[in-house]
Write a protein that holds these residues in place. Structure first.
Motif, PDB file in Angstrom:
ATOM      1  N   ALA A  51      58.906 -50.779 -62.000  1.00  0.00           N
ATOM      2  CA  ALA A  51      59.690 -51.891 -62.529  1.00  0.00           C
ATOM      3  C   ALA A  51      61.112 -51.868 -61.984  1.00  0.00           C
ATOM      4  O   ALA A  51      61.684 -52.913 -61.649  1.00  0.00           O
ATOM      5  N   GLU A  52      61.711 -50.667 -61.873  1.00  0.00           N
ATOM      6  CA  GLU A  52      63.064 -50.568 -61.330  1.00  0.00           C
ATOM      7  C   GLU A  52      63.097 -51.003 -59.867  1.00  0.00           C
ATOM      8  O   GLU A  52      64.052 -51.659 -59.419  1.00  0.00           O
ATOM      9  N   ALA A  53      62.039 -50.631 -59.117  1.00  0.00           N
ATOM     10  CA  ALA A  53      61.983 -51.048 -57.714  1.00  0.00           C
ATOM     11  C   ALA A  53      61.888 -52.566 -57.602  1.00  0.00           C
ATOM     12  O   ALA A  53      62.567 -53.195 -56.774  1.00  0.00           O
ATOM     13  N   LEU A  54      61.039 -53.174 -58.447  1.00  0.00           N
ATOM     14  CA  LEU A  54      60.920 -54.630 -58.430  1.00  0.00           C
ATOM     15  C   LEU A  54      62.226 -55.298 -58.846  1.00  0.00           C
ATOM     16  O   LEU A  54      62.625 -56.325 -58.269  1.00  0.00           O
ATOM     17  N   GLN A  55      62.890 -54.723 -59.848  1.00  0.00           N
ATOM     18  CA  GLN A  55      64.158 -55.290 -60.285  1.00  0.00           C
ATOM     19  C   GLN A  55      65.192 -55.253 -59.156  1.00  0.00           C
ATOM     20  O   GLN A  55      65.938 -56.215 -58.942  1.00  0.00           O
ATOM     21  N   GLY A  56      65.239 -54.122 -58.429  1.00  0.00           N
ATOM     22  CA  GLY A  56      66.160 -54.042 -57.300  1.00  0.00           C
ATOM     23  C   GLY A  56      65.827 -55.040 -56.208  1.00  0.00           C
ATOM     24  O   GLY A  56      66.718 -55.662 -55.615  1.00  0.00           O
ATOM     25  N   ARG A  57      64.529 -55.215 -55.975  1.00  0.00           N
ATOM     26  CA  ARG A  57      64.124 -56.179 -54.939  1.00  0.00           C
ATOM     27  C   ARG A  57      64.495 -57.593 -55.346  1.00  0.00           C
ATOM     28  O   ARG A  57      64.972 -58.386 -54.521  1.00  0.00           O
ATOM     29  N   ILE A  58      64.292 -57.906 -56.650  1.00  0.00           N
ATOM     30  CA  ILE A  58      64.660 -59.241 -57.127  1.00  0.00           C
ATOM     31  C   ILE A  58      66.155 -59.469 -56.986  1.00  0.00           C
ATOM     32  O   ILE A  58      66.611 -60.549 -56.606  1.00  0.00           O
TER      33      ILE A  58
END
Length: 270
Positions: free
Chosen positions: A163-170
């Motif tokens: 989730a943190e990786a996706l948040q950073g990508r977003i």
């Protein structure tokens, strides 16, 4: 006297020894008997009389079998207790009274006092054990709860990393999109969508939407495509609203619809 107490203690420990008039007065206080002279029964049928005033013994006398007091009352039943047993009821109520107020010898006084101290000590010990047990139970429950939370954290950590990786990508995509809009001079797409949602007639179905810089194009169907132009023109954020292609009609069930392709400009300054 001591022999009677010893005999009775063959059945159970003796907790209170007092005169019958005093026990009767206590029962009278509890049952709210009126003040007056009361005639109490006796095994030898002698006349026993107790005068009670304000819940205490005012006088007590023992008369012969033929002696009577004319104004003496028969002890009534009170509180579900028969009158003959009112002195016994009063003695039961006085179990917790101080040993010094009882009709007992010094040795029995010490024995009753020691028994009460032992009972109090046992009750205190039981209370301490119960509190300690509750305390350790709470600590164990807290430990189990913390262990369960730790295991759940370990299980959720991989998901949290994803989730943190996706948040950073977003966040990176959002920053890149904002930079691109700034470079192209276009409006925030979310603002454009908000304008379309608020201004377009409710029967309009948008099939596609495209934007490049401040130029936007929408296509779809509507019951009356001509109503789209004035609807978008009414918003100050939208400029140069126009049809990009002719409309065509089609029937779906019993209703007629029109296709449309509309272009407009959306400047970031608006």
């Amino acid at each position: 006297h001591e022999r009677w107490i010893g005999a009775l203690e063959q059945w159970a420990p003796v907790q209170n020894v007092e005169a019958s008039p005093a026990a009767f007065a206590r029962a009278g206080r509890s049952s709210r008997l009126p003040d007056g002279m009361y005639s109490m029964s006796s095994p030898d049928e002698s006349g026993n009389y107790v005068e009670v005033l304000k819940g205490t013994v005012a006088s007590a006398r023992r008369a012969g079998p033929r002696a009577t007091i004319a104004d003496a009352h028969i002890v009534p039943d009170a509180g579900g207790v028969p009158g003959d047993f009112m002195p016994a009821y009063g003695a039961a109520l006085g179990v917790g009274s101080a040993p010094g107020e009882m009709l007992i010898s010094e040795s029995m006084h010490r024995r009753i006092a020691g028994s009460r101290i032992r009972s109090l000590a046992v009750a205190a010990a039981v209370a301490i054990v119960a509190i300690a047990f509750a305390f350790f139970s709470a600590l164990n429950a807290r430990g189990r709860h913390l262990a369960r939370i730790d295991s759940e954290v370990v299980a959720l950590r991989p998901r949290a990393a994803t989730a943190e990786a996706l948040q950073g990508r977003i966040a990176r995509v959002g920053a890149a999109s904002a930079a691109a809009r700034t470079a192209q001079g276009g409006m925030d797409p979310l603002r454009v969508l908000a304008v379309l949602s608020n201004r377009l007639p409710r029967d309009v179905v948008v099939m596609s939407i495209q934007g490049k810089g401040d130029e936007w194009q929408i296509t779809g169907t509507a019951k009356d495509a001509s109503a789209i132009i004035p609807a978008l023109d009414s918003d100050p954020a939208i400029k140069d609203v126009r049809f990009l292609a002719g409309t065509s009609r089609f029937t779906e069930g019993r209703r007629t619809y029109e296709t449309f392709s509309v272009g407009f400009r959306a400047s970031p300054s608006t």
